[in-house]
Write a protein that holds these residues in place. Structure first.
Motif, short mmCIF file in Angstrom:
data_model
loop_
_atom_site.label_atom_id
_atom_site.label_comp_id
_atom_site.label_asym_id
_atom_site.label_seq_id
_atom_site.Cartn_x
_atom_site.Cartn_y
_atom_site.Cartn_z
N ASP A 114 4.82 6.89 2.42
CA ASP A 114 4.47 8.08 2.50
C ASP A 114 5.07 8.77 3.59
N HIS A 146 0.84 -1.18 0.02
CA HIS A 146 0.02 0.03 -0.01
C HIS A 146 0.82 1.41 -0.15
N PRO A 147 0.61 2.28 -0.78
CA PRO A 147 1.38 3.32 -0.94
C PRO A 147 1.53 4.02 0.20
N PRO A 198 5.49 0.50 -3.88
CA PRO A 198 4.05 0.87 -3.94
C PRO A 198 3.11 0.23 -5.11
#
Length: 251
Positions: free
Chosen positions: A32, A27-28, A55
């Motif tokens: 982050d 998951h991105p 990602p």
């Protein structure tokens, strides 16, 4: 499994025993910069990034395939990794068979696998529904979901509006993780065949069925594992050497 409980040990085993680096599509949110202040165990995700996780985007998937990398993909994504109470080992795959199309484009081999063991390691005390009713915590959930990348906005059903959250888990006496890898499914030489939508969906359902069968098989067979409990495994290692691999049930 919940929070990807099997990921670290599986990736390390492939690297140590087969010199294979599994490139996970994650998951991105894990990449982050602002996510660091939200992650309760950010060092765990540092390991994922260190071992080559990227990602999950069509472009990254395409690039890894073009480089003939070993790609680790969970079609159920966030919905499975952050499932709710009573949903252990249940698959939530999208209706569209995106990864089949990508795999066939590069003639990749698909290896379906199943993993069980989370229910022996921890118990899910508070899931998303519970946390949403905790005073002020709903604002926290709203904040992290507002700032994070939303995947599959065009999805329907179970995969629509997937919410990031950090479930509350209670530890148990450590059980054992089990993984079973199914028969490899080759797409090389089937490129033209899999351009047909019906054939593509047929293979997609076949892969999903293989994963579900592996999970069901492991749930049944682990009942016959004499070393399922950590105490029995420690005794085995104490008598056979701590570098010895503890056996499991017979296939």
């Amino acid at each position: 499994m919940l929070m990807g409980a099997e990921l670290l040990s599986m990736v390390l085993e492939f690297f140590n025993k087969k010199n294979i680096n599994l490139r996970g599509l994650a998951h991105p949110f894990l990449f982050d910069k602002t996510a660091e202040r939200w992650l309760p165990v950010s060092s765990l995700f540092d390991c994922m990034r260190l071992f080559g996780a990227v990602p999950v985007t069509p472009l990254n998937f395409y690039q890894l395939m073009s480089e003939k990398q070993f790609v680790l993909l969970y079609p159920g994504g966030l919905r499975e990794g952050l499932h709710k109470k009573g949903e252990e080992y249940k698959l939530f795959w999208p209706e569209k068979s995106e990864f089949i199309r990508m795999a066939s484009r590069f003639g990749a081999t698909i290896v379906p696998f199943g993993a069980v063991g989370e229910d022996d390691i921890f118990e899910l005390a508070l899931d998303f529904d519970d946390l949403a009713n905790v005073p002020f915590h709903d604002r926290f959930l709203e904040k992290i979901n507002h700032d994070s990348v939303r995947l599959r906005n065009d999805a329907s059903g179970e995969l629509k509006n997937q919410h990031l959250h950090f479930p509350i888990m209670l530890p148990k006496i450590p059980g054992r993780l089990y993984l079973l890898f199914g028969k490899p499914i080759k797409t090389q030489g089937r490129e033209n065949e899999l351009k047909c939508k019906e054939k593509e969906e047929e293979l997609y359902l076949n892969v999903q069925s293989e994963v579900e069968d592996s999970i069901d098989y492991l749930k049944t067979k682990r009942e016959k594992d004499p070393y399922r409990n950590i105490l029995s495994r420690l005794v085995y290692k104490a008598t056979h050497g701590f570098d010895t691999e503890v056996p499991t049930f017979e296939l």
